[in-house]
Scaffold this motif. Structure first.
Motif, PDB file in Angstrom:
ATOM      1  N   THR A  88       0.854  -1.182   0.000  1.00 34.87           N
ATOM      2  CA  THR A  88       0.000   0.000   0.000  1.00 34.87           C
ATOM      3  C   THR A  88       0.894   1.237   0.000  1.00 34.87           C
ATOM      4  O   THR A  88       1.917   1.266   0.688  1.00 34.87           O
ATOM      5  CB  THR A  88      -0.929   0.000   1.222  1.00 34.87           C
ATOM      6  N   THR A  89       0.515   2.227  -0.780  1.00 29.29           N
ATOM      7  CA  THR A  89       1.284   3.470  -0.866  1.00 29.29           C
ATOM      8  C   THR A  89       0.414   4.626  -0.414  1.00 29.29           C
ATOM      9  O   THR A  89      -0.683   4.827  -0.946  1.00 29.29           O
ATOM     10  CB  THR A  89       1.761   3.719  -2.311  1.00 29.29           C
ATOM     11  N   ARG A  90       0.884   5.351   0.572  1.00 29.60           N
ATOM     12  CA  ARG A  90       0.120   6.516   1.031  1.00 29.60           C
ATOM     13  C   ARG A  90       0.269   7.627  -0.001  1.00 29.60           C
ATOM     14  O   ARG A  90       1.334   8.240  -0.117  1.00 29.60           O
ATOM     15  CB  ARG A  90       0.624   6.972   2.394  1.00 29.60           C
ATOM     16  N   ALA A  91      -0.787   7.892  -0.741  1.00 30.23           N
ATOM     17  CA  ALA A  91      -0.739   8.861  -1.838  1.00 30.23           C
ATOM     18  C   ALA A  91      -1.348  10.185  -1.397  1.00 30.23           C
ATOM     19  O   ALA A  91      -2.457  10.213  -0.857  1.00 30.23           O
ATOM     20  CB  ALA A  91      -1.493   8.319  -3.048  1.00 30.23           C
ATOM     21  N   ASN A  92      -0.631  11.279  -1.630  1.00 32.00           N
ATOM     22  CA  ASN A  92      -1.200  12.593  -1.350  1.00 32.00           C
ATOM     23  C   ASN A  92      -2.138  13.008  -2.482  1.00 32.00           C
ATOM     24  O   ASN A  92      -2.299  12.283  -3.476  1.00 32.00           O
ATOM     25  CB  ASN A  92      -0.084  13.629  -1.131  1.00 32.00           C
ATOM     26  N   TRP A  93      -2.757  14.161  -2.369  1.00 28.73           N
ATOM     27  CA  TRP A  93      -3.778  14.547  -3.351  1.00 28.73           C
ATOM     28  C   TRP A  93      -3.181  14.688  -4.742  1.00 28.73           C
ATOM     29  O   TRP A  93      -3.834  14.371  -5.750  1.00 28.73           O
ATOM     30  CB  TRP A  93      -4.456  15.857  -2.922  1.00 28.73           C
ATOM     31  N   LEU A  94      -1.924  15.140  -4.840  1.00 29.19           N
ATOM     32  CA  LEU A  94      -1.298  15.305  -6.149  1.00 29.19           C
ATOM     33  C   LEU A  94      -1.042  13.946  -6.796  1.00 29.19           C
ATOM     34  O   LEU A  94      -1.273  13.763  -8.005  1.00 29.19           O
ATOM     35  CB  LEU A  94       0.011  16.073  -5.991  1.00 29.19           C
ATOM     36  N   GLU A  95      -0.593  12.987  -5.999  1.00 31.62           N
ATOM     37  CA  GLU A  95      -0.370  11.639  -6.523  1.00 31.62           C
ATOM     38  C   GLU A  95      -1.686  10.980  -6.912  1.00 31.62           C
ATOM     39  O   GLU A  95      -1.753  10.251  -7.911  1.00 31.62           O
ATOM     40  CB  GLU A  95       0.377  10.808  -5.483  1.00 31.62           C
TER      41      GLU A  95
END
Length: 336
Positions: free
Chosen positions: A262-269
């Motif tokens: 799992t990758t914690r994605a920010n809003w830009l990602e």
């Protein structure tokens, strides 16, 4: 032929805790499909209205083309609608066909991936096995994606070989990876062969899109704002997605909690790399029938259990790519 390790929901959750994750929504899936096409339409309109923003539109459209692939994936699990006929119609005609895929071909392939995740029989193992690679190797891969070389191989060379029925020719066209010679992984060969099997629907739908753009007096927008994203940004973010999901996860073949990352994605990602909660892949592999929009809640619930601490979680996509281009110390010392 060993299957991937499994865990039952009852080992972690009481029935009343698990019940919300089992339910299917009648509207959430169709709304996601509508949202995806709505974002594409707005990005195309933006590029037509303000041409100097075309590069931004290309990135948005390419990411939502990946979004269509992700929603096709949801349909493969029966998660787009409680009505299976509607689920398959949306997943095939509105998600798969416009980007050159086929739900009917994808579903058995993908379910085999879940059954044998990270085992020798996993059909997707070739996508993660070559990693880690050198930074130069990864750069070459991403350059091939962004310059349309991957697209040309996927959508022209391999489909032609597949339609001729020449497996040997298709194998010769697949480049070996830099770290594992003769491994047919680099340019997403499976997606290309699906395209070959569904080439006629893909061409018909895209011809209809070109006709619609032409009738609107902006024929060029089909090439600049639909085909170009598909040939450049879409392959690149697909590659990054594949790397992030399974590459360089230790113990992935033995531990159900480590079958994926799992990758914690920010809003830009989330806007430009990982739409529709695709970054919650470890949770998806644990319980593959949970709809994508419930994965963030499942992530939080799992991490209240001690077992959740075993899951592989990255802080972002830059961190993932760094891991994918960093050799283990022991391996580096041996090479020296």
């Amino acid at each position: 032929m060993p299957a991937a390790p499994r865990i039952a929901p009852g080992q972690l959750f009481a029935p009343e805790e698990w019940a919300p994750f089992q339910s299917r929504s009648a509207v959430a899936g169709p709304l996601l499909v509508l949202h995806c096409w709505g974002v594409i339409a707005l990005a195309v309109a933006l590029g037509i209205w303000i041409p100097w923003l075309i590069p931004l539109s290309i990135m948005i459209v390419g990411t939502r083309q990946l979004g269509l692939a992700i929603l096709m994936h949801e349909a493969a699990h029966g998660a787009l609608s409680r009505n299976l006929k509607l689920n398959d119609f949306l997943g095939h005609w509105l998600c798969a066909v416009p980007i050159g895929a086929s739900l009917n071909n994808y579903r058995p392939y993908h379910l085999s991936h879940h059954r044998f995740a990270q085992q020798a029989e996993d059909p997707d193992l070739v996508l993660s096995a070559p990693f880690p690679v050198s930074p130069a190797s990864l750069r070459r891969k991403l350059i091939r994606d962004l310059t349309g070389q991957t697209f040309f191989k996927q959508r022209v060379l391999l489909p032609l070989a597949a339609m001729k029925g020449s497996r040997a020719q298709a194998a010769r066209l697949r480049e070996p990876s830099d770290s594992a010679p003769r491994r047919p992984t680099d340019d997403h060969a499976y997606e290309a062969l699906v395209t070959g099997r569904s080439i006629l629907p893909f061409l018909l739908v895209n011809a209809g899109m070109l006709a619609a753009f032409s009738l609107a007096g902006v024929w060029w927008a089909y090439f600049a704002l639909w085909l170009l994203p598909m040939a450049t940004w879409f392959p690149m973010v697909t590659r990054i997605r594949n790397i992030a999901e399974h590459a360089c996860v230790e113990g992935s073949a033995e531990d159900a909690f480590r079958a994926a990352r799992t990758t914690r994605a920010n809003w830009l990602e989330r806007a430009f790399i990982a739409p529709y909660w695709v970054n919650f892949h470890a949770e998806h592999h644990l319980f593959m029938h949970v709809p994508c929009w419930k994965l963030p809640t499942l992530h939080r619930a799992l991490h209240t259990r001690p077992e959740g601490e075993r899951m592989e979680v990255a802080g972002g996509y830059a961190e993932v790519l760094k891991r994918a281009t960093t050799r283990p110390k022991a391996e580096t010392a041996a090479a020296g």
